[in-house]
Write a protein that holds these residues in place. Structure first.
Motif, PDB file in Angstrom:
ATOM      1  N   SER A  82       2.168 -23.510 -64.368  1.00  0.00           N
ATOM      2  CA  SER A  82       2.727 -22.155 -64.242  1.00  0.00           C
ATOM      3  C   SER A  82       3.854 -22.104 -63.219  1.00  0.00           C
ATOM      4  CB  SER A  82       1.623 -21.146 -63.881  1.00  0.00           C
ATOM      5  OG  SER A  82       0.649 -21.099 -64.891  1.00  0.00           O
ATOM      6  N   SER A 114       0.026 -29.318 -67.140  1.00  0.00           N
ATOM      7  CA  SER A 114      -0.736 -28.687 -66.069  1.00  0.00           C
ATOM      8  C   SER A 114      -2.026 -29.456 -65.842  1.00  0.00           C
ATOM      9  CB  SER A 114      -1.052 -27.228 -66.408  1.00  0.00           C
ATOM     10  OG  SER A 114      -1.950 -27.154 -67.497  1.00  0.00           O
ATOM     11  N   ASN A 313      -3.220 -23.017 -62.735  1.00  0.00           N
ATOM     12  CA  ASN A 313      -2.522 -21.972 -61.987  1.00  0.00           C
ATOM     13  C   ASN A 313      -2.247 -20.698 -62.785  1.00  0.00           C
ATOM     14  OD1 ASN A 313      -2.381 -23.135 -59.431  1.00  0.00           O
ATOM     15  ND2 ASN A 313      -0.539 -24.286 -59.926  1.00  0.00           N
ATOM     16  N   GLU A 314      -2.726 -20.622 -64.015  1.00  0.00           N
ATOM     17  CA  GLU A 314      -2.545 -19.382 -64.766  1.00  0.00           C
ATOM     18  C   GLU A 314      -3.391 -18.269 -64.160  1.00  0.00           C
ATOM     19  OE1 GLU A 314      -1.168 -20.254 -69.325  1.00  0.00           O
ATOM     20  OE2 GLU A 314      -3.302 -19.984 -68.940  1.00  0.00           O
TER      21      GLU A 314
END
Length: 448
Positions: A82, A114, A313-314
């Motif tokens: 992200s 990610s 990190n979303e």
């Protein structure tokens, strides 16, 4: 006791290259890396000197021990995705949590995928960070696995390190506390420097309260309106080198004073978070603040389905998730607790939302990392270890639960505070989560 062991091809290094120095973090991800993908992120730090100061402070935290018998651990966790990198670590005693966030403004590079991994902070790495100058270009590569990393001086022998179970337990507790916190104070850079100057000398044996006396922050042995309880205040010396560099210092605390957090806005998309447990001797891994939400077990496919939706990190917004999927708020609370119990959720204080870590999905960790929950279920499995005594007004339920050598009286289900006559509850008064006897009574008699 360890949950998994990690083997690194070699220690992290600062490698000299024609285009500038490259900061290479030796990493091992528990997930299988996609074929042909060597890194999570590769690029340049826009302000390498400031990032190095943040990483050096993180290294100080992981090397710190405020309980003498705790083991030395030096392996921060990094989550990429992200558009940002989050470096997280605990002190070796597990009572201090630190995180360096490098947002899009701090990075100039490419995210190849990610994921979450462990990185190796060895002495050469710490020394290399200290040598980075203010104008020095540095490339950052995170997520390299099964690839040899070399310092400019040559090849380095591989090391093996162990990731303790209590780190995932600590992550569970920290995000639970952070999600409850409220902003109490906002200090300027000058006030942040004064904060360090006013720290009590030596090792604090009692609680102190952070207060503002006029414009100047100070620590007092007695709190008042707006004061922030800080147990083990000497632990704030970890921030001595970073506080003079911050633009703003934001101070947060839980309503019950069981944890406090200090957020340093460093500018340029960089932020540093330091969270402290209520006392220096209390590790976050032993708090158990998520146990009640785990009493009513969710179907594994629900939890697995939620896990499949998110990348590193979303943002995870429980309210929005409930509305989009037609779920009741209490169901989403239990879902958050289940994901958190596997170390999958973190919490961003300034943005006021959860974020996701891409750790392996293992439902068995919910039980294996929460012995009180495991012991409560063992009590329920026995024939008569949990017995109903009475049900009073408002659903207040009195039960008898078998202890090691005596029976304990437990009160659950009413508007009053949960109670138990066991030594654990008497010593902690519910401040470190419920005991196994309360959990067993809740599972048996309280409708979720």
């Amino acid at each position: 006791m360890t949950d998994f062991a990690y083997a690194y091809a070699r220690p992290s290094a600062l490698e000299a290259r024609p285009e500038g120095n490259a900061l290479l973090l030796s990493a091992f991800a528990e997930d299988t890396v996609e074929a042909g993908t060597a890194c999570f992120f590769q690029g340049r730090l826009r302000d390498s000197w400031l990032a190095a100061r943040g990483l050096s402070t993180l290294a100080k935290v992981v090397a710190a021990r405020f309980v003498p018998q705790s083991a030395v651990l030096r392996d921060p966790i990094v989550t990429a995705g992200s558009g940002m990198l989050r470096f997280e670590a605990f002190s070796s005693c597990n009572g201090v949590y630190a995180r360096l966030d490098l947002g899009p403004e701090a990075l100039d590079g490419e995210f190849l995928r990610s994921g979450t991994t462990n990185v190796d902070f060895n002495e050469p790495m710490v020394n290399a960070l200290a040598r980075i100058s203010r104008t020095e270009p540095v490339l950052l590569s995170v997520g390299e696995q099964e690839v040899v990393l070399e310092r400019a001086e040559g090849r380095v022998t591989e090391r093996k390190v162990a990731l303790p179970e209590r780190w995932i337990k600590g992550l569970t507790t920290v995000q639970g506390y952070l999600a409850q916190m409220e902003e109490k104070l906002r200090l300027t850079r000058l006030q942040a420097v004064q904060l360090v100057q006013n720290l009590p000398a030596g090792i604090a044996r009692t609680d102190f309260f952070l207060v503002l006396r006029g414009p100047r922050p100070s620590f007092a042995p007695v709190g008042g309106p707006g004061a922030v309880r800080v147990g083990g205040v000497h632990r704030l010396r970890l921030l001595e080198g970073l506080l003079p560099l911050c633009e703003t210092l934001r101070v947060y605390a839980t309503p019950d004073g069981q944890a406090a957090a200090f957020v340093l806005e460093l500018g340029g998309g960089q932020q540093f978070v330091l969270a402290l447990s209520a006392d220096a001797w209390r590790g976050f891994s032993g708090e158990g603040n998520q146990l009640e939400a785990l009493v009513d077990e969710l179907p594994a496919e629900w939890v697995a389905g939620a896990n499949a939706l998110f990348r590193g990190n979303e943002t995870f917004n429980p309210t929005l998730f409930a509305l989009e999927n037609g779920l009741a708020p209490d169901t989403v609370d239990r879902l958050c607790a289940s994901l958190s119990a596997m170390g999958l959720l973190g919490f961003d204080l300034t943005e006021n939302h959860f974020f996701y870590r891409r750790l392996p999905f293992r439902m068995q960790r919910i039980i294996s990392l929460n012995p009180r929950l495991k012991n409560a279920r063992a009590l329920l499995a026995a024939a008569d270890d949990v017995q109903l005594v009475s049900v009073g007004p408002g659903g207040l339920t009195e039960a008898r639960v078998r202890g090691t050598s005596v029976w304990h009286t437990v009160l659950v289900g009413g508007p009053e505070q949960l109670r138990c006559t066991c030594p654990w509850f008497s010593g902690n008064q519910g401040q470190r989560g419920p005991c196994k006897h309360i959990l067993a009574a809740q599972m048996r008699f309280v409708k979720q």
